[in-house]
Scaffold this active site. Structure first.
Site, PDB file in Angstrom:
ATOM      1  N   GLU A   1      35.899  41.125  48.315  1.00 13.63           N
ATOM      2  CA  GLU A   1      37.320  41.347  48.565  1.00 13.63           C
ATOM      3  C   GLU A   1      37.691  40.983  49.995  1.00 13.63           C
ATOM      4  O   GLU A   1      36.883  41.146  50.922  1.00 13.63           O
ATOM      5  CB  GLU A   1      37.671  42.817  48.303  1.00 13.63           C
TER       6      GLU A   1
ATOM      7  N   GLU B   1      45.313  40.287  42.593  1.00 16.24           N
ATOM      8  CA  GLU B   1      45.526  41.576  41.940  1.00 16.24           C
ATOM      9  C   GLU B   1      46.809  42.243  42.399  1.00 16.24           C
ATOM     10  O   GLU B   1      47.060  42.403  43.592  1.00 16.24           O
ATOM     11  CB  GLU B   1      44.347  42.527  42.183  1.00 16.24           C
TER      12      GLU B   1
ATOM     13  N   SER C   1      34.603  48.339  39.353  1.00 14.51           N
ATOM     14  CA  SER C   1      35.370  49.294  38.542  1.00 14.51           C
ATOM     15  C   SER C   1      34.447  50.141  37.676  1.00 14.51           C
ATOM     16  O   SER C   1      34.860  51.187  37.164  1.00 14.51           O
ATOM     17  CB  SER C   1      36.365  48.541  37.652  1.00 14.51           C
TER      18      SER C   1
ATOM     19  N   ASP D   1      30.281  41.937  41.485  1.00 13.69           N
ATOM     20  CA  ASP D   1      30.962  42.407  42.691  1.00 13.69           C
ATOM     21  C   ASP D   1      29.971  42.861  43.762  1.00 13.69           C
ATOM     22  O   ASP D   1      28.980  43.541  43.447  1.00 13.69           O
ATOM     23  CB  ASP D   1      31.852  43.616  42.353  1.00 13.69           C
TER      24      ASP D   1
ATOM     25  N   LYS E   1      31.306  38.272  43.903  1.00 13.98           N
ATOM     26  CA  LYS E   1      32.714  38.400  44.288  1.00 13.98           C
ATOM     27  C   LYS E   1      32.820  39.370  45.444  1.00 13.98           C
ATOM     28  O   LYS E   1      32.116  40.389  45.473  1.00 13.98           O
ATOM     29  CB  LYS E   1      33.588  38.886  43.129  1.00 13.98           C
TER      30      LYS E   1
END
Length: 277
Positions: free
Chosen positions: A120, A186, A50, A88, A118
């Site tokens: 996704e 999320e 982000s 991330d 991390k």
């Protein structure tokens, strides 16, 4: 658990052991000063991709690079003493192959000093998570709305309504069984997030999910009211620093134009002690 009850840095097994216990407080951070503040109060600091949107002005997280994540990961690690720092893996740095994922994750951990990475994806990333964890790289998973796939989703839409709920539940189970030490949920429906939390053996970290999750995370710039381009429903602002900053900057500019700043107290006079021989 108080922020001062543990003197050593938290590890992925520590976070894993919090399943069903005291909720895990997590926030993002991207700089050393903010990391120092968050570290005093939170259990986990995520150096999220982000950063591309809130600090670099990108329209999404898709344009974030591995070098950007490493730069910010280093900064955050310098400011963290107690909290687990997770970085991330950005879009395009792990999806191509197991070997690519390992190279990217190993580089991030070696160059930032973070405690975990991390990534996704659910069932499709289970093999990658298993490959990494078996080689000593702790992994936090992320299912539901995965922002790196925002173009495939067609926007930042709520996930888990209708038939997709079963897939998200399967995704969460798959990453848990593959060895992830926790999983971010999320922007999924509250009942689904609650069901996933009950169904998986690892802590769930909610963002727009459910108070029943084992922990919560938000973007620090949203919490402080600094990022104001948009405000998701799940964000609670605990301050309005963006508004305060604008007022301060406006006051500064006005004083400069009026020549009231700098004042006598802000400049240096000439004296015997101040002269250099």
């Amino acid at each position: 658990m108080s922020a001062t009850s543990i003197s050593r840095a938290l590890t992925p097994p520590d976070i894993r052991a919090r399943k069903g216990g005291t909720p895990i407080a997590s926030l993002t951070a991207y700089t050393t000063p903010i990391a120092r503040i968050v570290d005093r109060h939170c259990d986990l600091i995520l150096v999220g991709d982000s950063v591309g949107m809130v600090l670099h002005g990108l329209p999404s997280t898709v344009g974030v690079t591995l070098d950007m994540m490493i730069m910010h990961g280093r900064a955050v690690h310098r400011g963290a003493e107690r909290a687990l720092v997770v970085v991330d893996l950005p879009f395009g740095s792990y999806e191509e192959s197991l070997e690519q994922a390992f190279r990217s994750a190993a580089r991030v951990m070696a160059e930032t000093g973070c405690g975990a990475v991390k990534l996704e994806g659910g069932d499709s990333m289970a093999e990658t998570i298993r490959f990494l964890t078996r080689r000593g790289i702790p992994v936090m998973a992320h299912v539901g709305l995965t922002p790196q796939a925002v173009n495939a989703f067609g926007g930042y839409k709520v996930q888990g309504r209708g038939a997709s709920a079963d897939q998200i539940l399967q995704d969460a189970k798959a990453v848990s069984e593959a060895g992830a030490f926790s999983v971010v949920l999320e922007k999924v429906t509250e009942p689904l997030a609650r069901s996933i939390t009950e169904a998986v053996a690892i802590p769930t970290i909610g963002i727009g999910a459910s108070p029943a999750c084992d922990g919560q995370i938000l973007v620090i710039d949203d919490v402080l009211g600094i990022f104001t381009d948009f405000r998701p429903k799940f964000v609670k602002r605990y301050a309005e620093l963006g508004r305060d900053a604008e007022a301060a900057i406006a006051a500064y500019a006005e004083e400069v134009r009026a020549r009231s700043f700098p004042g006598p107290e802000h400049v240096f006079g000439e004296s015997a002690k101040s002269k250099r021989g």
